[in-house]
Motif scaffolding. Structure first.
Motif, PDB file in Angstrom:
ATOM      1  N   SER A 155       0.600  -1.295   0.281  1.00 15.13           N
ATOM      2  CA  SER A 155       0.066  -0.055   0.025  1.00 15.13           C
ATOM      3  C   SER A 155       0.931   1.433  -0.273  1.00 15.13           C
ATOM      4  N   ASP A 156       1.358   1.225  -1.015  1.00 18.26           N
ATOM      5  CA  ASP A 156       1.911   2.901  -1.620  1.00 18.26           C
ATOM      6  C   ASP A 156       0.646   4.318  -2.164  1.00 18.26           C
ATOM      7  N   GLY A 157      -0.042   4.455  -1.195  1.00 22.63           N
ATOM      8  CA  GLY A 157      -0.959   5.467  -1.956  1.00 22.63           C
ATOM      9  C   GLY A 157      -1.799   4.484  -2.193  1.00 22.63           C
ATOM     10  N   GLY A 158      -2.946   5.169  -3.341  1.00 22.00           N
ATOM     11  CA  GLY A 158      -4.066   5.468  -3.592  1.00 22.00           C
ATOM     12  C   GLY A 158      -3.717   3.823  -5.264  1.00 22.00           C
ATOM     13  N   SER A 159      -2.486   3.693  -5.490  1.00 22.46           N
ATOM     14  CA  SER A 159      -2.037   2.659  -6.762  1.00 22.46           C
ATOM     15  C   SER A 159      -2.207   1.290  -5.995  1.00 22.46           C
ATOM     16  N   THR A 160      -2.323   1.061  -5.471  1.00 21.02           N
ATOM     17  CA  THR A 160      -2.374  -0.839  -5.139  1.00 21.02           C
ATOM     18  C   THR A 160      -4.070  -0.951  -4.376  1.00 21.02           C
ATOM     19  N   ALA A 161      -4.605  -0.022  -4.271  1.00 23.00           N
ATOM     20  CA  ALA A 161      -5.981  -0.072  -4.032  1.00 23.00           C
ATOM     21  C   ALA A 161      -6.959  -0.948  -4.772  1.00 23.00           C
ATOM     22  N   ASP A 203      -4.160  -3.597  18.735  1.00 19.89           N
ATOM     23  CA  ASP A 203      -4.866  -3.086  17.087  1.00 19.89           C
ATOM     24  C   ASP A 203      -4.080  -2.780  16.172  1.00 19.89           C
ATOM     25  N   PRO A 204      -2.515  -2.454  16.066  1.00 16.16           N
ATOM     26  CA  PRO A 204      -1.834  -2.144  14.958  1.00 16.16           C
ATOM     27  C   PRO A 204      -1.656  -3.461  13.615  1.00 16.16           C
ATOM     28  N   ASP A 205      -1.784  -4.458  14.798  1.00 15.79           N
ATOM     29  CA  ASP A 205      -1.210  -6.049  14.516  1.00 15.79           C
ATOM     30  C   ASP A 205      -2.851  -5.882  13.546  1.00 15.79           C
ATOM     31  N   LEU A 206      -3.932  -6.237  13.981  1.00 12.05           N
ATOM     32  CA  LEU A 206      -5.000  -6.524  13.226  1.00 12.05           C
ATOM     33  C   LEU A 206      -5.517  -5.498  12.311  1.00 12.05           C
ATOM     34  N   VAL A 260      -4.962   4.912   2.076  1.00  7.62           N
ATOM     35  CA  VAL A 260      -5.583   4.568   3.273  1.00  7.62           C
ATOM     36  C   VAL A 260      -6.384   5.001   3.888  1.00  7.62           C
ATOM     37  N   ILE A 261      -6.060   4.219   5.287  1.00  4.86           N
ATOM     38  CA  ILE A 261      -7.520   4.708   6.049  1.00  4.86           C
ATOM     39  C   ILE A 261      -6.524   5.662   7.182  1.00  4.86           C
ATOM     40  N   LYS A 262      -7.449   6.655   7.348  1.00  3.66           N
ATOM     41  CA  LYS A 262      -6.603   7.334   8.659  1.00  3.66           C
ATOM     42  C   LYS A 262      -7.195   6.909   9.882  1.00  3.66           C
ATOM     43  N   GLN A 274      -5.798  -7.269   3.084  1.00  5.10           N
ATOM     44  CA  GLN A 274      -7.356  -7.792   2.843  1.00  5.10           C
ATOM     45  C   GLN A 274      -7.992  -6.756   1.861  1.00  5.10           C
ATOM     46  N   LEU A 275      -7.794  -5.380   2.090  1.00  2.00           N
ATOM     47  CA  LEU A 275      -8.538  -4.556   2.012  1.00  2.00           C
ATOM     48  C   LEU A 275      -7.763  -3.178   0.647  1.00  2.00           C
ATOM     49  N   GLY A 276      -6.528  -4.137   0.307  1.00  2.59           N
ATOM     50  CA  GLY A 276      -5.398  -2.973   0.103  1.00  2.59           C
ATOM     51  C   GLY A 276      -4.985  -1.935   0.414  1.00  2.59           C
ATOM     52  N   VAL A 277      -5.525  -1.602   1.522  1.00  2.00           N
ATOM     53  CA  VAL A 277      -4.968  -0.349   2.553  1.00  2.00           C
ATOM     54  C   VAL A 277      -4.200   0.080   3.097  1.00  2.00           C
ATOM     55  N   THR A 278      -3.457   1.242   4.048  1.00  2.00           N
ATOM     56  CA  THR A 278      -2.837   1.409   4.861  1.00  2.00           C
ATOM     57  C   THR A 278      -3.503   1.639   5.762  1.00  2.00           C
ATOM     58  N   PHE A 279      -3.740   1.325   7.143  1.00  2.00           N
ATOM     59  CA  PHE A 279      -3.936   2.048   8.172  1.00  2.00           C
ATOM     60  C   PHE A 279      -3.461   2.793   8.500  1.00  2.00           C
TER      61      PHE A 279
END
Length: 322
Positions: free
Chosen positions: A44-50, A95-98, A70-72, A105-110
């Motif tokens: 997940s490096d920005g929206g490119s891999t979402a 929480d960070p591990d989950l 990204v999910i903030k 699964q979602l293709g984003v970074t939390f």
């Protein structure tokens, strides 16, 4: 964060057996999950891999989040072992591990952003965060936007995706429990805890029952570490927080020589990921991602890693709090 919010179900038996397991988690601080504000290697490096094909649930996310990648996350990152900074300054914990597992699964970074616990829902409401994930107890009051102390409606409320179960514990200086076994034993004493938590709610409710000549003094702090510091310095008779947090402090503070758990764990209730009522698409995507992580075994691995397997849930539930 001490089991956050109002009164709950009947007391749950203290899970003292889990304390030893939680001690193992103390050795994982350096090897644990990396800081979620960085690239965690999930592509997940920005929206490119979402929408990457490696992320099977990416299409369930709102398009705006897929575009950002990204999910903030609003979180009080001072609540070991749920979320905290390790010795290298990285955000680690349950929480960070989950979040990392769900992100795959979602293709984003939390991305976790630190904030005081009692302001997280406000930050969610103002759209500073997409979600709040911070050992937050799922309750009807929070779902409906009700202030638990006044009973008045203060907002539109939030939805929760429930992912863990925890109760509340009392702890004291080691070797000096002063006869404290239950909340009623706190009359005439001083307790320290985190502001905006179930521990604070329970303490306030107990204070109202105490005789006039045996008042319960309550000192509330922005985070649980500050409360622990106050008790460690002899500034109070007892502290209170969620069981996994209290147990972790007992095993790690001062090499296990500072605190001891007293009495039984009470008020068992679910932790939930908070999402705005209007953001049902994101809520449902998070539920699906959590369900996938439970089914593929990663969830249980995370519970075992942090020694909190007795709080594990068997399914991802929405608004299961009472």
């Amino acid at each position: 964060m001490t089991a956050r919010t109002t009164r709950r179900t009947p007391a749950a038996k203290s899970r003292l057996a889990a304390v030893g397991a939680i001690a193992v988690a103390g050795t994982l601080l350096v090897t644990g999950c990396g800081d979620q504000t960085k690239d965690n290697g999930n592509g997940s490096d920005g929206g490119s891999t979402a929408a990457d094909s490696a992320a099977p649930l990416a299409d369930k996310l709102p398009q705006a989040i897929r575009d950002k990648g990204v999910i903030k996350v609003g979180s009080d990152i001072a609540y070991a072992p749920v979320e905290f900074k390790d010795d290298s300054g990285e955000t680690v914990g349950i929480d960070p591990d989950l979040a990392d597992a769900m992100g795959k699964q979602l293709g984003v970074t939390f991305e976790f952003e630190n904030g005081t616990f009692d302001t997280l829902i406000t930050g969610l409401r103002s759209k500073r965060y997409d979600i709040a994930m911070s050992a937050m107890t799922d309750t009807k009051d929070r779902q409906e936007g009700i202030d638990s102390e006044t009973g008045k409606k203060v907002g539109e409320g939030v939805d929760f995706v429930d992912y863990f179960t925890a109760g509340v514990s009392i702890y004291t200086e080691k070797g000096d429990d002063q006869g404290i076994k239950t909340w009623s034993d706190l009359c005439g004493k001083k307790i320290v805890l985190q502001r905006g938590t179930v521990s604070e709610d329970l303490a306030k409710a107990e204070a109202e029952k105490c005789p006039a000549d045996q008042k319960l003094s309550i000192e509330s702090f922005d985070n649980d570490q500050q409360a622990q510091t106050r008790l460690r310095a002899g500034g109070a008779d007892a502290g209170s927080s969620d069981f996994p947090v209290a147990a972790y402090a007992v095993k790690t503070s001062g090499g296990g020589n500072d605190f001891e758990l007293v009495g039984e764990q009470v008020e068992a209730a679910p932790y939930g990921i908070a999402v705005a009522k209007t953001n049902t698409e994101l809520r449902d995507a998070l539920q699906a991602a959590l369900e996938a992580v439970i089914e593929n075994g990663e969830y249980q691995e995370i519970m075992d890693k942090w020694g909190v397997e007795e709080g594990a849930v068997g399914e991802a539930t929405v608004n299961g709090g009472k």
